[in-house]
Every structure is written in structure tokens, then in C-alpha cells.
Design an enzyme around this catalytic site. Structure first.
Site, PDB file in Angstrom:
ATOM      1  N   ASP A 248       0.845  -1.199   0.000  1.00 41.24           N
ATOM      2  CA  ASP A 248       0.000   0.000   0.000  1.00 41.24           C
ATOM      3  C   ASP A 248       0.884   1.255   0.000  1.00 41.24           C
ATOM      4  O   ASP A 248       2.047   1.214   0.433  1.00 41.24           O
ATOM      5  CB  ASP A 248      -0.886   0.035   1.259  1.00 41.24           C
ATOM      6  CG  ASP A 248      -1.872  -1.120   1.283  1.00 41.24           C
ATOM      7  OD1 ASP A 248      -2.163  -1.684   0.215  1.00 41.24           O
ATOM      8  OD2 ASP A 248      -2.341  -1.452   2.395  1.00 41.24           O
TER       9      ASP A 248
HETATM   10  N1  URA Z   1      -1.250  -5.911   3.824  1.00 40.25           N
HETATM   11  C1  URA Z   1      -1.743  -4.659   3.846  1.00 40.25           C
HETATM   12  O1  URA Z   1      -2.789  -4.398   4.432  1.00 40.25           O
HETATM   13  N2  URA Z   1      -1.052  -3.707   3.208  1.00 40.25           N
HETATM   14  C2  URA Z   1       0.127  -3.930   2.563  1.00 40.25           C
HETATM   15  O2  URA Z   1       0.725  -2.998   2.012  1.00 40.25           O
HETATM   16  C3  URA Z   1       0.627  -5.235   2.568  1.00 40.25           C
HETATM   17  C4  URA Z   1      -0.069  -6.210   3.209  1.00 40.25           C
END
Ligand code: URA
Length: 245
Positions: free
Chosen positions: A103
């Protein structure tokens, strides 16, 4: 592959630059001057030289980056900075892309490569490649929640997560942390798993993918090529269903 592609991937400039070199008769394939950019060459069986110097062709690139927060795990975006925007031009000629996504607000280990096969292996749900995250939550997290995370939680749409490993860390400076290892890669998976046990993720960092750990020397935004051991670990590893780390 096309001769102009081989040369531009080997650091001899853009396809346009390469075309000029070819026109000037600077390029030989097995001692034969070749001027046709479209000539097909096999880097393993043909000797290509530029002004008499042998061309060292490298097909693939493998980078580990400590992805910073605020940057997209993508190759390009019209408005926002991407992880590929952080790379030097010498790496861009390989046309690398991130293996999977973190993310925008997540930091940590991101592999970038142009090796589609390896990327596919690492992301395939059938391979169960473990990924370990450092997770900070907004309030103390107990053993019961950790056990639930390990067994599997419903993260919405009736999907129950596969077995995971959750290790609560010592509370430091009022920071409630755990290490979570999962073998799947559902959208926002870690955040949704913590939500399922009534916690909010306030900081997320990936520390490990397969057997490759984030180099602690890399500051957010920094990256380096994988060394041979890391690459071998990434390529050869067979992972079990149940993470034991
Ligand atoms: N899980 C999440 O919620 N975000 C990420 O970036 C990676 C794994």
C-alpha cells in the site's frame, strides 16, 4: 532477440542512439558488420562487439528496495511518484516492475525485477510464499487476538485467511507491535486481518519475503541489487502451507 534491443539493454543508449551506431558500422556480430537494427541475435551463441569491445548482455535485474511511505508500488502514474521513479537510469533500461504491491502508506521490502517468471512464482497463491510484516497497532494486542490471527479470520466477503504466524513484540515507547507472517496476498490483507480482531494498523512495514530479508542498511527509498545468495533463496525455495517463522 533484436540486435537494437540487446544493445540498448546493455547500456548503449536508446534505440535511436543504437541505430546511429549501427549505421556507423560500429557493431559486429561474429565478426560480421551488421547495420540492421532488426537482426536477430542470441546473446548465448553470438559474439556481439561495439567498436571491437565485447558486449556483456545481462537479461535480468533483481533489486531490493526499502519502499518509503507515500510512494506507489507501480511502474508509472500520471500524478503520483512510483517506486520505479526512484530508480537510476542505469536500472530503468531493464524495465523493472515491482513484484506485487505494498500500500502507499506501507514501507519495507519490495522486490523489483524484469523477470516475469520469478515474479509469477513469488505471487502465485499456489506457492504460499511467506511474507513477514512488522505491524504497529493503536492499543495493546493480546494473545487471544494473536491466536485468532494464526488460525484464520474472516476479512470480509466470507473469506477466511489461511494459517499465519503472529508474534506479539515487547511494548516499546508506547508502541504496540507484532510480527505477522502470512502466505497470501489479498488486497489490504494485514490491515483487514487486524480489523477482524478489532485493531487498527497505524504503521506497516514488510521485513521479509520468502527467505529474503530487508537489508537493515537500506533507508526508506534506497535500494540495491540482490546478491547471489538472496537471488538463489528467492528462486529455489519451496514453501510449506504453514509458516513456522
Ligand atoms: N497488507 C496490507 O494491508 N497492506 C500492505 O501494504 C501489505 C499487506
Amino acid at each position: 532477440m533484436r540486435l537494437d534491443k540487446l544493445l540498448s539493454h546493455s547500456g548503449y543508449g536508446s534505440r535511436k542512439d543504437v541505430k546511429k551506431m549501427l549505421k556507423n558500422g560500429a557493431v559486429r556480430v561474429d565478426d560480421r558488420i551488421v547495420k540492421d537494427a532488426k537482426e536477430q541475435v542470441d546473446p548465448d551463441s553470438h559474439e556481439v562487439t561495439v567498436y571491437g569491445e565485447p558486449v556483456n548482455y545481462q537479461e535480468f535485474i533483481y533489486l531490493m528496495m526499502n519502499k518509503p511511505q507515500g510512494v506507489l508500488s507501480a511502474t508509472e502514474d500520471s500524478r503520483q511518484q512510483t517506486v520505479v521513479d526512484l530508480l537510476d537510469p542505469e536500472f530503468l533500461r531493464f524495465e523493472p516492475f515491482p513484484v506485487g504491491r505494498l500500500d502507499k502508506d506501507t514501507e519495507g521490502l519490495l522486490i523489483l525485477t524484469n523477470d516475469g517468471q520469478l515474479s509469477h512464482q513469488l505471487l502465485s497463491p499456489k506457492k504460499h510464499v511467506p511474507k513477514t510484516y512488522e505491524v504497529h497497532v493503536e492499543k495493546p494486542i493480546g494473545q487471544a487476538a494473536a491466536e485468532q490471527l494464526e488460525k484464520g479470520v474472516d476479512i470480509g466477503e466470507g473469506y477466511v485467511t489461511k494459517p499465519a504466524k503472529a508474534v506479539i513484540q515487547k511494548n516499546e515507547n508506547g508502541c504496540y507491535r507484532l510480527l505477522l507472517t502470512i502466505t497470501e496476498g489479498k488486497f489490504h490483507q494485514v490491515k483487514r486481518m487486524l480489523k477482524a480482531v478489532d485493531h487498527e494498523v497505524i504503521y506497516l512495514k514488510r521485513l521479509k519475503m520468502g527467505d529474503v530479508e530487508l537489508d537493515p542498511e537500506l533507508l526508506p527509498g534506497e535500494y540495491r541489487e540482490l546478491n547471489e545468495c538472496e537471488l538463489a533463496a528467492l528462486k529455489n525455495k519451496r514453501h510449506s502451507d504453514h509458516p513456522s517463522v
